[in-house]
Design a protein around this motif. Structure first.
Motif, PDB file in Angstrom:
ATOM      1  N   TYR A  42      25.996 -12.639 -24.869  1.00 23.72           N
ATOM      2  CA  TYR A  42      25.681 -11.468 -24.057  1.00 23.72           C
ATOM      3  C   TYR A  42      26.245 -10.188 -24.667  1.00 23.72           C
ATOM      4  O   TYR A  42      25.992  -9.103 -24.166  1.00 23.72           O
ATOM      5  N   GLY A  51      19.264 -14.712 -18.597  1.00 25.44           N
ATOM      6  CA  GLY A  51      19.708 -15.039 -19.942  1.00 25.44           C
ATOM      7  C   GLY A  51      19.901 -13.806 -20.801  1.00 25.44           C
ATOM      8  O   GLY A  51      19.484 -12.695 -20.438  1.00 25.44           O
ATOM      9  N   PHE A 101      24.305 -17.097 -29.245  1.00 24.11           N
ATOM     10  CA  PHE A 101      23.242 -17.673 -28.418  1.00 24.11           C
ATOM     11  C   PHE A 101      22.838 -19.052 -28.923  1.00 24.11           C
ATOM     12  O   PHE A 101      22.708 -20.003 -28.141  1.00 24.11           O
ATOM     13  N   ALA A 134      19.462 -24.912 -19.176  1.00 24.43           N
ATOM     14  CA  ALA A 134      19.443 -23.463 -19.007  1.00 24.43           C
ATOM     15  C   ALA A 134      20.759 -22.971 -18.425  1.00 24.43           C
ATOM     16  O   ALA A 134      21.330 -21.961 -18.887  1.00 24.43           O
ATOM     17  N   TYR A 173      23.618 -20.669 -20.268  1.00 24.15           N
ATOM     18  CA  TYR A 173      24.050 -19.400 -19.661  1.00 24.15           C
ATOM     19  C   TYR A 173      25.568 -19.267 -19.692  1.00 24.15           C
ATOM     20  O   TYR A 173      26.115 -18.235 -20.100  1.00 24.15           O
ATOM     21  N   LEU A 211      15.795 -19.814 -21.612  1.00 26.64           N
ATOM     22  CA  LEU A 211      16.632 -18.869 -20.875  1.00 26.64           C
ATOM     23  C   LEU A 211      16.308 -17.402 -21.158  1.00 26.64           C
ATOM     24  O   LEU A 211      16.276 -16.596 -20.221  1.00 26.64           O
TER      25      LEU A 211
END
Length: 630
Positions: A62, A129, A69, A49, A53, A217
């Protein structure tokens, strides 16, 4: 409960089951082939996780990039797979012939190191996340909103199951994996390179754990509590499905996910004067399900008994058991006198630390009785420690006289062990260990949620000894006297006919039974005696801290006492005292020096496991008993 609510909760439960299957599949493969009880698997999940990130920031996850992702998730999974392979090669490979509990100690050391590494790299804050582009919306099901990402996870679990099944059933690698899972002795006899196989399987299992963490996440932020939070559920699924069975892990994950979803959907139900809050059962329902299934199918839903050769280390360690003699009595006397003189040092904090060591030593010695003498592996021994602490605390808060409140602790713990032991002694090995873990987790859940009796998560406070023990020195001397008598009693018990019968049942239950020993009865009695002494330790702990909280029953508490037992020496007479002293002193010293003290303790554990595989006390005894050349 409406049909719409039920449908939504079932979809959420299946999505959670899919995530749980990903991590459990990796743990199933690793344990099925290597027989490593890998507590660090939850740490790989957590790192997956965190790495996802950070990688998501680099790949634009993001910024609304779905490909970013998934690229980050793949990078995290591959990275964790490589890390798992390195840890297997550098740390765990030399421990394969060792007893399971020694392997557990090593993987717990890795857990401590990984957690502080994560703390250093990402800090203590939760890391949220990204919302995955194209999967960030909702879908209406019977008028209720269901996240699209949950529906995506519904597909991922079965897809991974199909891919793993094809790998295991249709490839030469899969044939070798299945052979090693069923009979490692025969696999080695056929000339298969086990060392390479174990590394590849460990890397694959770590890859799946990292992938599970990365895909979790968007539903749950990365945090430092993810490791131990998920490893218990993963162990439940692995054992419930059957060790080494990937389809079994999938079925078990679905059962756990759906059962939790049904508990949430049911809400609070009243039947006459009885009110049941089913959502609260989600804290413990998986352990209840596992316990019920194991009572019917001791090898899990789709598991089969594995053929595992006994290790030479186990045989060597057992051969070192010897009756205490005059030298042991002299050492015990010297230690007791030194402990009596400790208050003269005038250091109040030293007395507090010494009290903690004595309590931990008694707790450890009680576990040593059933593990080393009886061969009954327990992952939930904190259940009896916590029961003793709560029994004494509740009696004290209800104004019971101190002697009665103190004596209630071992009585309650022993009665609980008797109620549980009749079912537990039907099993052995990892299945017994997981059943004890389930028992402790059920009690922990009760302690957390029964506010009116236990104080809930805040616990019980204001639990102090009477005035004649109120001074720290007086209470220390009281603890010293109680622990000294208890440790002497446990040492004597180990070398009575009962102790030898318990040891005979450990070495060969069939031979012991043919000699007229009631193996089941001796094991039940051993569990009850060990629980009573653990209850005494719990009561001493509650009075020394002024109260008790649910963490006295928690998994970390059970793991700590296992580590202390193995550090001191599983069969060493002074092992509990040595292990408790080393662990408590090291943790306290490092905690006052650095915030990364867990990593330092973890490194120390790995060093001790590598250099002193028989524990500190066991190593001293080996040195003393080794013949000298002339």
């Amino acid at each position: 409960m409406s049909l719409a609510s039920l449908a939504v909760q079932l979809l959420n439960g299946l999505a959670s089951a899919s995530s749980l299957f990903l991590i459990s599949a990796g743990l199933t493969l690793i344990f099925g082939v290597t027989r490593i009880v890998n507590f660090a698997h939850g740490s790989f999940f957590m790192l997956g996780a965190y790495v996802a990130y950070s990688a998501g920031t680099m790949f634009g996850a993001y910024a609304g990039s779905a490909s970013g992702f998934f690229a980050a998730a793949l990078v995290a999974a591959v990275g964790i797979g490589v890390l798992g392979a390195l840890i297997e090669v550098l740390v765990l490979k030399r421990l394969y012939p060792a007893p399971e509990l020694l392997q557990l100690t090593a993987t717990f050391g890795i857990v401590l190191i990984v957690r502080d590494v994560a703390l250093a790299l990402w800090g203590p804050e939760d890391r949220l996340g990204p919302r995955v582009a194209g999967l960030s919306g909702v879908v209406e099901v019977f008028g209720r909103a269901v996240p699209q990402y949950d529906l995506f996870l519904l597909v991922v679990g079965p897809l991974v199951l199909v891919l793993l099944t094809l790998l295991i059933e249709r490839t030469r690698f899969g044939i070798v994996v299945r052979a090693a899972a069923e009979n490692r002795v025969l696999t080695a006899a056929l000339g298969i390179d086990e060392r390479t196989l174990f590394t590849v399987v460990f890397a694959l299992g770590s890859f799946l754990a990292g992938l599970a963490g990365a895909l979790t996440l968007p539903r749950e932020p990365a945090n430092l509590g993810m490791d131990l939070g998920v490893i218990a559920d993963a162990f439940v699924v692995t054992v419930l499905g059957g060790l080494g069975s990937v389809p079994g892990a999938f079925v078990a994950a679905v059962i756990i996910g759906v059962t939790k979803a049904l508990c949430i959907a049911a809400g609070t139900v009243s039947v006459g004067p009885i009110t049941i809050a089913f959502p609260k059962l989600t804290l413990v329902i998986e352990f209840v399900v596992m316990a019920l299934v194991l009572l019917v199918r001791p090898t899990g839903l789709l598991g089969r008994p594995a053929i595992v050769a006994a290790t030479t280390q186990v045989a060597a360690e057992r051969a070192l058991v010897e009756r205490p003699g005059s030298r042991s009595a002299l050492v015990a006397t010297v230690l007791f006198v030194l402990a009596l003189l400790l208050p003269l040092a005038g250091d109040a904090y030293l007395l507090v630390l010494a009290t903690d060591v004595l309590v931990a030593a008694l707790f450890t010695a009680s576990l040593q009785l059933i593990v080393a003498r009886g061969g009954l592996i327990s992952f939930g021994h904190a259940a009896y420690f916590g029961l003793g602490a709560y029994a004494a605390a509740l009696a004290t808060t209800h104004a019971w006289p101190f002697p009665l409140a103190f004596l209630l602790a071992p009585l309650v713990a022993a009665l609980a062990a008797l109620a549980f032991a009749g079912l537990a002694v039907r099993m052995s090995g990892i299945y017994l260990a997981m059943l004890t873990l389930a028992f402790a987790q059920i009690l922990w859940s009760v302690a957390v949620q029964w506010d009116a009796l236990t104080g809930g998560s805040n616990g019980l406070i204001g639990v102090w000894p009477p005035d004649w023990l109120a001074q720290r020195t007086h209470y220390y001397l009281f603890v010293l006297a109680v622990v000294a008598v208890a440790l002497a009693a446990l040492a004597i018990v180990a070398f009575t006919p009962f102790g030898y019968a318990l040891r005979g049942a450990r070495d060969s239950a069939l031979r012991a039974a043919s000699s007229g020993i009631d193996v089941r009865a001796r094991r039940i009695e051993g569990l009850a005696i060990a629980a009573a002494f653990a209850g005494v330790a719990g009561a001493l702990f509650a009075y020394s801290k002024g109260g008790v909280a649910p963490d006295a029953l928690s998994i970390p508490r059970s793991v700590d006492v296992l580590v202390m037992m193995l550090l001191g020496g599983q069969n060493a007479l002074f092992g509990p005292l040595l292990g408790a002293t080393a662990f408590t002193w090291l943790a306290d010293l490092l905690a006052r020096v650095t915030e990364y003290w867990r990593a330092c303790v973890g490194v120390a554990i790995l060093l001790i496991v590598s250099v002193f595989p028989n524990g500190i006390g066991g190593t001293f005894r080996l040195t003393r008993l080794r013949p000298t050349s002339r």
